[in-house]
Design a protein around this motif. Structure first.
Motif, PDB file in Angstrom:
ATOM      1  N   GLN A  55      91.571 -99.166 130.050  1.00 30.78           N
ATOM      2  CA  GLN A  55      90.486 -99.938 130.654  1.00 30.78           C
ATOM      3  C   GLN A  55      89.626-100.613 129.599  1.00 30.78           C
ATOM      4  OE1 GLN A  55      88.349 -97.326 133.251  1.00 30.78           O
ATOM      5  NE2 GLN A  55      89.974 -97.269 134.773  1.00 30.78           N
ATOM      6  N   LYS A  56      89.482 -99.986 128.426  1.00 26.06           N
ATOM      7  CA  LYS A  56      88.650-100.516 127.345  1.00 26.06           C
ATOM      8  C   LYS A  56      89.392-100.378 126.025  1.00 26.06           C
ATOM      9  CE  LYS A  56      84.287 -98.973 129.380  1.00 26.06           C
ATOM     10  NZ  LYS A  56      83.091 -98.153 129.151  1.00 26.06           N
ATOM     11  N   GLU A  57      89.006-101.202 125.039  1.00 25.70           N
ATOM     12  CA  GLU A  57      89.510-100.979 123.691  1.00 25.70           C
ATOM     13  C   GLU A  57      89.031 -99.601 123.246  1.00 25.70           C
ATOM     14  OE1 GLU A  57      88.054-104.269 121.399  1.00 25.70           O
ATOM     15  OE2 GLU A  57      89.851-105.410 121.826  1.00 25.70           O
ATOM     16  N   SER A  58      89.892 -98.868 122.561  1.00 27.46           N
ATOM     17  CA  SER A  58      89.584 -97.474 122.234  1.00 27.46           C
ATOM     18  C   SER A  58      90.078 -97.111 120.848  1.00 27.46           C
ATOM     19  CB  SER A  58      90.238 -96.538 123.246  1.00 27.46           C
ATOM     20  OG  SER A  58      89.840 -96.838 124.552  1.00 27.46           O
ATOM     21  N   PRO A  59      89.179 -96.733 119.952  1.00 27.98           N
ATOM     22  CA  PRO A  59      89.626 -96.221 118.662  1.00 27.98           C
ATOM     23  C   PRO A  59      90.230 -94.819 118.806  1.00 27.98           C
ATOM     24  CG  PRO A  59      87.367 -97.023 118.530  1.00 27.98           C
ATOM     25  CD  PRO A  59      87.743 -96.965 119.971  1.00 27.98           C
ATOM     26  N   VAL A  60      91.331 -94.573 118.104  1.00 29.14           N
ATOM     27  CA  VAL A  60      91.915 -93.238 117.987  1.00 29.14           C
ATOM     28  C   VAL A  60      91.128 -92.537 116.892  1.00 29.14           C
ATOM     29  CG1 VAL A  60      93.968 -91.920 117.375  1.00 29.14           C
ATOM     30  CG2 VAL A  60      94.206 -94.062 118.638  1.00 29.14           C
ATOM     31  N   GLN A  61      90.524 -91.404 117.203  1.00 32.53           N
ATOM     32  CA  GLN A  61      89.687 -90.693 116.241  1.00 32.53           C
ATOM     33  C   GLN A  61      90.511 -89.658 115.477  1.00 32.53           C
ATOM     34  OE1 GLN A  61      86.579 -89.439 119.068  1.00 32.53           O
ATOM     35  NE2 GLN A  61      85.202 -90.746 117.862  1.00 32.53           N
ATOM     36  N   ALA A  62      91.245 -90.127 114.474  1.00 30.61           N
ATOM     37  CA  ALA A  62      92.138 -89.245 113.711  1.00 30.61           C
ATOM     38  C   ALA A  62      91.382 -88.101 113.039  1.00 30.61           C
ATOM     39  CB  ALA A  62      92.916 -90.053 112.676  1.00 30.61           C
ATOM     40  N   GLN A  63      90.104 -88.304 112.757  1.00 36.24           N
ATOM     41  CA  GLN A  63      89.297 -87.246 112.136  1.00 36.24           C
ATOM     42  C   GLN A  63      88.945 -86.133 113.115  1.00 36.24           C
ATOM     43  OE1 GLN A  63      88.229 -90.219 113.096  1.00 36.24           O
ATOM     44  NE2 GLN A  63      86.046 -90.243 113.578  1.00 36.24           N
ATOM     45  N   GLN A  64      89.249 -86.308 114.399  1.00 36.43           N
ATOM     46  CA  GLN A  64      88.907 -85.331 115.439  1.00 36.43           C
ATOM     47  C   GLN A  64      90.133 -84.588 115.977  1.00 36.43           C
ATOM     48  OE1 GLN A  64      85.819 -84.548 116.580  1.00 36.43           O
ATOM     49  NE2 GLN A  64      84.886 -85.950 115.117  1.00 36.43           N
ATOM     50  N   ILE A  65      91.232 -84.558 115.234  1.00 40.25           N
ATOM     51  CA  ILE A  65      92.455 -83.885 115.699  1.00 40.25           C
ATOM     52  C   ILE A  65      92.135 -82.432 116.056  1.00 40.25           C
ATOM     53  CG2 ILE A  65      93.200 -83.272 113.366  1.00 40.25           C
ATOM     54  CD1 ILE A  65      96.088 -83.794 114.336  1.00 40.25           C
ATOM     55  N   ARG A  66      92.714 -81.954 117.160  1.00 40.58           N
ATOM     56  CA  ARG A  66      92.458 -80.578 117.579  1.00 40.58           C
ATOM     57  C   ARG A  66      93.596 -80.058 118.451  1.00 40.58           C
ATOM     58  NH1 ARG A  66      87.139 -81.813 121.006  1.00 40.58           N
ATOM     59  NH2 ARG A  66      86.963 -83.403 119.454  1.00 40.58           N
ATOM     60  N   THR A  67      93.634 -78.754 118.614  1.00 41.88           N
ATOM     61  CA  THR A  67      94.605 -78.101 119.491  1.00 41.88           C
ATOM     62  C   THR A  67      93.855 -77.618 120.723  1.00 41.88           C
ATOM     63  OG1 THR A  67      95.923 -77.436 117.591  1.00 41.88           O
ATOM     64  CG2 THR A  67      96.299 -76.243 119.642  1.00 41.88           C
ATOM     65  N   ILE A  68      94.422 -77.899 121.900  1.00 37.76           N
ATOM     66  CA  ILE A  68      93.765 -77.554 123.162  1.00 37.76           C
ATOM     67  C   ILE A  68      94.742 -76.855 124.099  1.00 37.76           C
ATOM     68  CG2 ILE A  68      92.128 -79.485 123.012  1.00 37.76           C
ATOM     69  CD1 ILE A  68      93.928 -80.858 125.217  1.00 37.76           C
ATOM     70  N   SER A  69      94.202 -76.192 125.099  1.00 37.87           N
ATOM     71  CA  SER A  69      94.999 -75.602 126.172  1.00 37.87           C
ATOM     72  C   SER A  69      95.573 -76.718 127.046  1.00 37.87           C
ATOM     73  CB  SER A  69      94.119 -74.690 127.021  1.00 37.87           C
ATOM     74  OG  SER A  69      94.763 -74.351 128.225  1.00 37.87           O
ATOM     75  N   GLN A  70      96.792 -76.547 127.525  1.00 33.07           N
ATOM     76  CA  GLN A  70      97.381 -77.538 128.429  1.00 33.07           C
ATOM     77  C   GLN A  70      96.629 -77.604 129.752  1.00 33.07           C
ATOM     78  OE1 GLN A  70     101.608 -77.127 128.846  1.00 33.07           O
ATOM     79  NE2 GLN A  70     101.993 -77.732 126.747  1.00 33.07           N
ATOM     80  N   GLN A  71      95.786 -76.612 130.056  1.00 31.70           N
ATOM     81  CA  GLN A  71      94.970 -76.631 131.269  1.00 31.70           C
ATOM     82  C   GLN A  71      93.962 -77.784 131.234  1.00 31.70           C
ATOM     83  OE1 GLN A  71      93.166 -72.767 131.295  1.00 31.70           O
ATOM     84  NE2 GLN A  71      94.706 -71.952 132.690  1.00 31.70           N
ATOM     85  N   ARG A  72      93.677 -78.329 130.063  1.00 29.73           N
ATOM     86  CA  ARG A  72      92.703 -79.407 129.924  1.00 29.73           C
ATOM     87  C   ARG A  72      93.264 -80.779 130.314  1.00 29.73           C
ATOM     88  NH1 ARG A  72      88.140 -78.306 126.785  1.00 29.73           N
ATOM     89  NH2 ARG A  72      88.128 -76.236 125.899  1.00 29.73           N
ATOM     90  N   ILE A  73      94.557 -80.894 130.519  1.00 32.85           N
ATOM     91  CA  ILE A  73      95.168 -82.173 130.863  1.00 32.85           C
ATOM     92  C   ILE A  73      94.885 -82.474 132.329  1.00 32.85           C
ATOM     93  CG2 ILE A  73      97.319 -83.481 130.994  1.00 32.85           C
ATOM     94  CD1 ILE A  73      98.357 -81.585 128.747  1.00 32.85           C
ATOM     95  N   ASN A  74      94.173 -83.599 132.573  1.00 31.80           N
ATOM     96  CA  ASN A  74      93.720 -83.934 133.924  1.00 31.80           C
ATOM     97  C   ASN A  74      94.611 -84.921 134.659  1.00 31.80           C
ATOM     98  OD1 ASN A  74      91.423 -82.375 133.590  1.00 31.80           O
ATOM     99  ND2 ASN A  74      90.206 -84.071 132.826  1.00 31.80           N
ATOM    100  N   SER A  75      95.602 -85.479 134.015  1.00 32.42           N
ATOM    101  CA  SER A  75      96.321 -86.583 134.652  1.00 32.42           C
ATOM    102  C   SER A  75      97.780 -86.622 134.231  1.00 32.42           C
ATOM    103  CB  SER A  75      95.663 -87.913 134.264  1.00 32.42           C
ATOM    104  OG  SER A  75      95.881 -88.173 132.887  1.00 32.42           O
TER     105      SER A  75
END
Length: 94
Positions: A55-75
């Protein structure tokens, strides 16, 4: 979930498994996007919305890489980066 795919993710602090003696490995490594275009850092890769369907131009924040639970995937998958953009993100991670 595969490298270069874009999903809506819940980054609220309260989602996922509680710490206990039993832990699971249902996790993925992600790099968040932002819609904030006021300042784009050298480590970020700008994704053009008209090119990959965001929907909008979006920077990929490579400095914010992280590991998350798959429960966080909303779509379901929103979009997928092409090989050129994946290489740009890989370079930003180095």
């Amino acid at each position: 979930m595969k490298r270069g795919e874009i999903y809506d993710i819940n980054l609220d602090l309260t989602v996922g498994y509680k710490l206990s003696n039993n832990r699971t490995a249902d996790v993925v490594t992600i790099i968040p996007l932002t819609s904030n275009l006021q300042r784009i850092y050298m480590i970020e890769v700008l994704l053009q919305n008209n090119y990959i369907g965001l929907q909008k131009e979006s920077p990929v924040q490579a400095q914010q890489i992280r590991t998350i639970s798959q429960q966080r995937i909303n779509s379901e998958k929103i979009s997928k980066l092409n090989l050129k953009l994946i290489k740009s993100v890989n370079s930003a991670l180095k």
